[in-house]
Design an enzyme around this catalytic site. Structure first.
Site, short mmCIF file in Angstrom:
data_model
loop_
_atom_site.label_atom_id
_atom_site.label_comp_id
_atom_site.label_asym_id
_atom_site.label_seq_id
_atom_site.Cartn_x
_atom_site.Cartn_y
_atom_site.Cartn_z
N TYR A 148 33.12 45.40 37.78
CA TYR A 148 34.44 44.92 37.35
C TYR A 148 35.11 45.93 36.42
O TYR A 148 36.28 46.28 36.57
CB TYR A 148 34.27 43.56 36.66
N THR A 220 28.44 38.84 20.12
CA THR A 220 29.76 38.68 19.46
C THR A 220 30.92 39.09 20.39
O THR A 220 30.75 39.95 21.27
CB THR A 220 29.85 39.57 18.20
P1 NAD Z 1 42.71 34.47 36.98
O1 NAD Z 1 41.46 34.55 37.78
O2 NAD Z 1 43.08 33.14 36.41
O3 NAD Z 1 43.95 35.03 37.81
C1 NAD Z 1 43.83 36.02 38.79
C2 NAD Z 1 44.55 35.54 40.02
O4 NAD Z 1 44.46 36.55 41.03
C3 NAD Z 1 43.93 34.26 40.62
O5 NAD Z 1 44.88 33.21 40.66
C4 NAD Z 1 43.50 34.68 41.99
O6 NAD Z 1 43.66 33.68 42.99
C5 NAD Z 1 44.40 35.87 42.26
N1 NAD Z 1 43.85 36.71 43.35
C6 NAD Z 1 42.55 37.02 43.56
N2 NAD Z 1 42.43 37.71 44.71
C7 NAD Z 1 43.69 37.84 45.22
C8 NAD Z 1 44.19 38.44 46.40
N3 NAD Z 1 43.39 39.03 47.28
N4 NAD Z 1 45.52 38.39 46.63
C9 NAD Z 1 46.36 37.74 45.74
N5 NAD Z 1 45.92 37.15 44.61
C10 NAD Z 1 44.59 37.19 44.35
O7 NAD Z 1 42.57 35.57 35.82
P2 NAD Z 1 43.42 35.78 34.50
O8 NAD Z 1 42.57 35.42 33.35
O9 NAD Z 1 44.76 35.17 34.65
O10 NAD Z 1 43.54 37.38 34.51
C11 NAD Z 1 44.72 38.08 34.92
C12 NAD Z 1 44.44 39.57 34.89
O11 NAD Z 1 44.02 39.97 33.57
C13 NAD Z 1 43.32 40.00 35.83
O12 NAD Z 1 43.62 41.26 36.39
C14 NAD Z 1 42.12 40.13 34.92
O13 NAD Z 1 41.15 41.02 35.43
C15 NAD Z 1 42.76 40.64 33.65
N6 NAD Z 1 41.96 40.32 32.45
C16 NAD Z 1 41.85 39.03 32.02
C17 NAD Z 1 41.08 38.75 30.89
C18 NAD Z 1 40.95 37.36 30.34
O14 NAD Z 1 40.32 37.19 29.29
N7 NAD Z 1 41.50 36.33 30.99
C19 NAD Z 1 40.42 39.79 30.22
C20 NAD Z 1 40.55 41.09 30.70
C21 NAD Z 1 41.33 41.35 31.81
#
Ligand code: NAD
Length: 329
Positions: A148, A220
């Site tokens: 990831y 942490t």
């Molecule tokens: P989430 O999983 O709730 O949202 C990601 C969305 O992407 C999902 O709704 C999923 O259905 C969609 N998705 C997956 N595969 C897909 C595809 N092939 N085509 C179209 N859509 C697709 O995650 P989030 O927490 O909202 O995270 C949003 C972004 O932020 C992501 O890129 C994640 O890696 C990044 N991020 C989040 C966090 C966190 O703490 N939430 C931390 C670091 C990075």
């Protein structure tokens, strides 16, 4: 912000759903794209397309006619998910990000926002619970813990090179554990704040105070509330800063402390049961020096405030589920 036409990918997910709400509240035209609709409430997007962004032609359709893109779509989840699906995550996210960025460029998108993660930081700087907060430059020599994180790092590079070589301007954020209501809280993809809120809500509502915690709970992290995350995203998008930037809180707590804060909010005395399970790196925190310098801002909402709102929402979800189960039995 001047009015624009935006694409938000991952608009059916946690952060994407909140971002669409805010853009729409500010009067922008928004297209949301995802493989699923938001699970917890209607989208505010003007248009919502169900498209699989691993496919090139779908990315071209998604990026048609918009000025700016927020690229949030990713195959992701908490530690339980990302430590067991390396091949799937690397494959899917490479396709999504490579195709979305190139499609945006070809469709004449002016500005592109890429959501990277603290998971890009090297494992060797995070092997103890009380580590030095991570600065943006600490990312090299690279050794992210999971596929990831490797994919996030490669896609950061792709964005940087596109920004340097083509007309499209790119912005890159590294989130540190974003949490809040309307996010996944069950099913295996949930992250630790949501999982603990769920476990504590079940304990409270069923009268069984045992809470399972993966490992000794002394690992942490820092946690940033969703409203701060959305403010930070919009500030960075409007800035002229094109290098990767941390976005998180810089208050580090152990997972045991996180559970204690939530149990106090719930008004429940819990019994922690430490069980084997994926824990990720031993310690992680955000260094916000650059964030404060670039955006003249940092997250404002305390962990306790954010958890209060999040716990109340998850408790209501758990309560509704218990009630529905009772009625179907
Ligand atoms: P989430 O999983 O709730 O949202 C990601 C969305 O992407 C999902 O709704 C999923 O259905 C969609 N998705 C997956 N595969 C897909 C595809 N092939 N085509 C179209 N859509 C697709 O995650 P989030 O927490 O909202 O995270 C949003 C972004 O932020 C992501 O890129 C994640 O890696 C990044 N991020 C989040 C966090 C966190 O703490 N939430 C931390 C670091 C990075």
């Amino acid at each position: 912000m001047p009015k624009s036409k935006y694409l938000v990918t991952g608009a059916g997910g946690f952060i994407g759903h909140h971002l669409v709400k805010e853009l729409s509240r500010q009067g922008h035209w928004v297209r949301g794209v995802d493989i699923k609709y938001p699970e917890f409430g209607e989208t505010d997007a003007n248009e919502f397309l169900l498209l699989d962004l691993r496919r090139w032609e779908n990315c071209l359709q998604a990026a048609e006619g918009v000025d700016q893109v927020f690229a949030l779509a990713a195959d992701m989840g908490g530690m339980g998910f990302i430590s067991h699906h390396h091949g799937q995550i690397l494959h899917n996210n490479l396709l999504i990000n490579t195709h979305t960025l190139e499609a945006a460029r070809l469709q004449g998108v002016r500005r592109y926002f890429y959501t990277s993660s603290a998971c890009v930081y090297p494992e060797y700087l995070q092997s103890e619970a009380y580590i030095k907060p991570l600065k943006e430059e600490d990312v090299y020599p690279a050794q992210p813990q999971d596929a990831y994180g490797w994919e996030k790092l490669i896609s950061e590079h792709l964005c940087r090179h596109y920004g340097e070589e083509y007309e499209i301007q790119t912005r890159i954020v590294r989130f540190h554990n974003i949490f809040g209501p309307l996010g996944t809280w069950d099913g295996g993809r949930e992250k630790v704040p949501a999982a603990l809120c769920r476990k504590i809500a079940y304990a409270k509502l069923t009268g069984k105070p045992d809470i399972e915690i993966w490992g000794d709970g002394e690992q942490t992290r820092s946690f940033c509330y969703i409203d701060d995350c959305i403010s930070g995203i919009l500030k960075l998008m409007q800035s002229d800063y094109s290098q990767p930037l941390n976005l998180g809180q810089d208050r580090m707590v152990t997972i045991n402390e996180l559970a204690d804060i939530i149990s106090e909010i719930a008004g429940l005395k819990i019994e922690k049961k430490h069980v084997p399970g994926p824990q990720g790196v031993r310690g992680r925190n955000s260094d916000n020096t650059l964030l404060k310098k670039v955006l003249n801002w940092e997250p404002q909402i305390s962990l306790e405030q954010g958890l209060e709102t999040t716990y109340r929402w998850i408790e209501s979800q758990v309560e509704a589920l218990i009630k529905a189960d009772g009625e179907s039995n």
